[in-house]
Design an enzyme around this catalytic site. Sequence first.
Site, short mmCIF file in Angstrom:
data_model
loop_
_atom_site.label_atom_id
_atom_site.label_comp_id
_atom_site.label_asym_id
_atom_site.label_seq_id
_atom_site.Cartn_x
_atom_site.Cartn_y
_atom_site.Cartn_z
N ASP A 163 5.58 -0.36 -6.38
CA ASP A 163 4.39 -0.43 -7.23
C ASP A 163 3.30 0.47 -6.65
OD1 ASP A 163 2.79 -1.61 -9.41
OD2 ASP A 163 1.61 -2.45 -7.76
N GLU B 41 0.55 8.39 -4.89
CA GLU B 41 -0.20 8.00 -6.09
C GLU B 41 -1.55 8.70 -6.09
OE1 GLU B 41 -0.70 3.71 -5.92
OE2 GLU B 41 -2.63 3.93 -4.95
N ARG C 82 0.84 -1.18 0.00
CA ARG C 82 0.00 0.00 0.00
C ARG C 82 0.89 1.25 0.00
NH1 ARG C 82 -3.54 -1.54 -2.47
NH2 ARG C 82 -5.70 -1.85 -1.91
N HIS D 189 1.02 1.02 -9.77
CA HIS D 189 0.02 0.18 -9.08
C HIS D 189 -0.59 -0.85 -10.05
CE1 HIS D 189 -2.71 0.29 -5.30
NE2 HIS D 189 -2.74 -0.92 -5.83
P1 NAD Z 1 -4.29 -10.29 3.68
O1 NAD Z 1 -5.33 -9.55 4.42
O2 NAD Z 1 -4.57 -11.66 3.18
O3 NAD Z 1 -2.95 -10.38 4.58
C1 NAD Z 1 -2.39 -9.28 5.23
C2 NAD Z 1 -1.55 -9.82 6.40
O4 NAD Z 1 -0.81 -8.75 6.94
C3 NAD Z 1 -2.39 -10.42 7.55
O5 NAD Z 1 -1.98 -11.77 7.78
C4 NAD Z 1 -2.06 -9.52 8.73
O6 NAD Z 1 -2.01 -10.23 9.96
C5 NAD Z 1 -0.70 -9.00 8.34
N1 NAD Z 1 -0.26 -7.75 8.95
C6 NAD Z 1 -0.96 -6.62 9.15
N2 NAD Z 1 -0.16 -5.67 9.67
C7 NAD Z 1 1.07 -6.22 9.80
C8 NAD Z 1 2.32 -5.73 10.26
N3 NAD Z 1 2.49 -4.47 10.69
N4 NAD Z 1 3.39 -6.56 10.25
C9 NAD Z 1 3.25 -7.84 9.81
N5 NAD Z 1 2.09 -8.36 9.35
C10 NAD Z 1 1.02 -7.54 9.36
O7 NAD Z 1 -3.84 -9.31 2.49
P2 NAD Z 1 -3.29 -9.71 1.05
O8 NAD Z 1 -4.43 -10.09 0.18
O9 NAD Z 1 -2.15 -10.65 1.23
O10 NAD Z 1 -2.76 -8.29 0.55
C11 NAD Z 1 -1.58 -7.70 1.07
C12 NAD Z 1 -1.49 -6.25 0.60
O11 NAD Z 1 -1.38 -6.19 -0.83
C13 NAD Z 1 -2.74 -5.42 0.95
O12 NAD Z 1 -2.34 -4.14 1.37
C14 NAD Z 1 -3.44 -5.29 -0.36
O13 NAD Z 1 -4.27 -4.15 -0.42
C15 NAD Z 1 -2.27 -5.19 -1.30
N6 NAD Z 1 -2.61 -5.42 -2.72
C16 NAD Z 1 -1.84 -4.81 -3.66
C17 NAD Z 1 -2.15 -4.98 -5.00
C18 NAD Z 1 -1.34 -4.31 -6.07
O14 NAD Z 1 -1.76 -4.32 -7.25
N7 NAD Z 1 -0.18 -3.73 -5.77
C19 NAD Z 1 -3.23 -5.78 -5.37
C20 NAD Z 1 -3.98 -6.43 -4.38
C21 NAD Z 1 -3.66 -6.24 -3.05
C1 COI Z 2 -6.68 -3.66 -5.01
O1 COI Z 2 -7.38 -4.51 -5.58
O2 COI Z 2 -7.01 -3.20 -3.91
C2 COI Z 2 -5.42 -3.17 -5.59
O3 COI Z 2 -4.53 -2.76 -4.89
C3 COI Z 2 -5.29 -3.12 -7.04
C4 COI Z 2 -6.30 -2.18 -7.60
C5 COI Z 2 -5.76 -0.82 -7.89
C6 COI Z 2 -6.94 -2.82 -8.77
#
Ligand code: NAD
Ligand code: COI
Length: 331
Positions: A256, A261, A232, A293
């Site tokens: 990313d 952003e 994020r 992103h």
């Molecule tokens: P998830 O909810 O499955 O897992 C997140 C984990 O982080 C949980 O197990 C939680 O206990 C842990 N956590 C929270 N705070 C923490 C900390 N300070 N230290 C260590 N662990 C901690 O989430 P996910 O589906 O694995 O997604 C992870 C991240 O990726 C999210 O922020 C999500 O929004 C992001 N994401 C990015 C993109 C992209 O395109 N770049 C796309 C989808 C999701």
């Molecule tokens: C989300 O699904 O939350 C992401 O981080 C990717 C989004 C911009 C499509």
Amino acid sequence: MKILAYGVRGDERPYLDDWAARTGDHVHQTHRFLTPDTLSEGADGISCFQTVPYAPAVFAKMQALGIRYLALRNTGYENVDLDAAAHYGIRVSNVPAYSPAAIAEFAVADMLYLLRQTGAVQADLRANDYATAGTHIGRELGACTVGVVGTGRIGRVLIRLLNGFGARVLAYDPHPPAEADLQFTPVDWPTLLAESDILSLHVPGTPANHHLIDAAALAQMRPGALLINTGRPNLIDTRAVMAALDAHTLAGVGIDTYENETSDLLALSNRGHFNDPQWQALLARPNVILSPHIAYYTQTAVRNMVESSLHNLKAFRHGQPCDAELTAALA
Ligand code: NAD
Ligand code: COI
């Protein structure tokens, strides 16, 4: 069922068309974002993907038009006023996981780019400096210790990929995973910072995680470490990261999810200049790899985003359980 699909990109259209052909649902598609002005009547539910806010007035107008369901096609819902949605009786869902592998693989791609100094090689070639281009000795991922921050859906896939490379994997998460086949060592936060050659962030952007990687955390990291943020935007203090790059304590960064952003940067169709001097300064560095992103952006993910969103609408419409409902606790 009649569905209005907003914020539709060209790459989503085939999946929406395919759904309509298979189910007989009428899916009206528009590239426009969902606002009170673009909202039209005569639909059972709305499918939407946008990074700009969903104004409370949208929910008021949905209620007035008798449209009760909004199914996001993405995960994050920081831009949705769920209290306002619940207030107007609108049920909202997201897609909690559409392809964790898309993001995990992207993180690995950034790692390999930085480990092999690909940016420096490219910069030399563009300057016609073939002599220097051959001098950037790489490091192998399998010889590295990788620190995974967050072992949720994406972090766990990343651990599996890293296991395949033969890397030593450390991970930190207050809620560690149960899967027995994952090979990693759970460690505390200071150990993760001190022992990782590469740190990869996979935690949500909650207020508690704001600037998780700040100057103090960077000072505890291994000299020559790499940092990857596909999590994020608010997880890293970008100014502190740039200072660590200047001091050569950090050897490279992959971002990313950029701290400043905006919807301009996120709109894939936007061809304008992203007017942010800090972004430009990062872009100019050979040891920084930036992306707008798009870690999620694969054919598999886009198909799953569309399909899951429409499935959620169907569940709402037919009174079936919808695990992805965000307004369930607020109703
Ligand atoms: P998830 O909810 O499955 O897992 C997140 C984990 O982080 C949980 O197990 C939680 O206990 C842990 N956590 C929270 N705070 C923490 C900390 N300070 N230290 C260590 N662990 C901690 O989430 P996910 O589906 O694995 O997604 C992870 C991240 O990726 C999210 O922020 C999500 O929004 C992001 N994401 C990015 C993109 C992209 O395109 N770049 C796309 C989808 C999701
Ligand atoms: C989300 O699904 O939350 C992401 O981080 C990717 C989004 C911009 C499509």
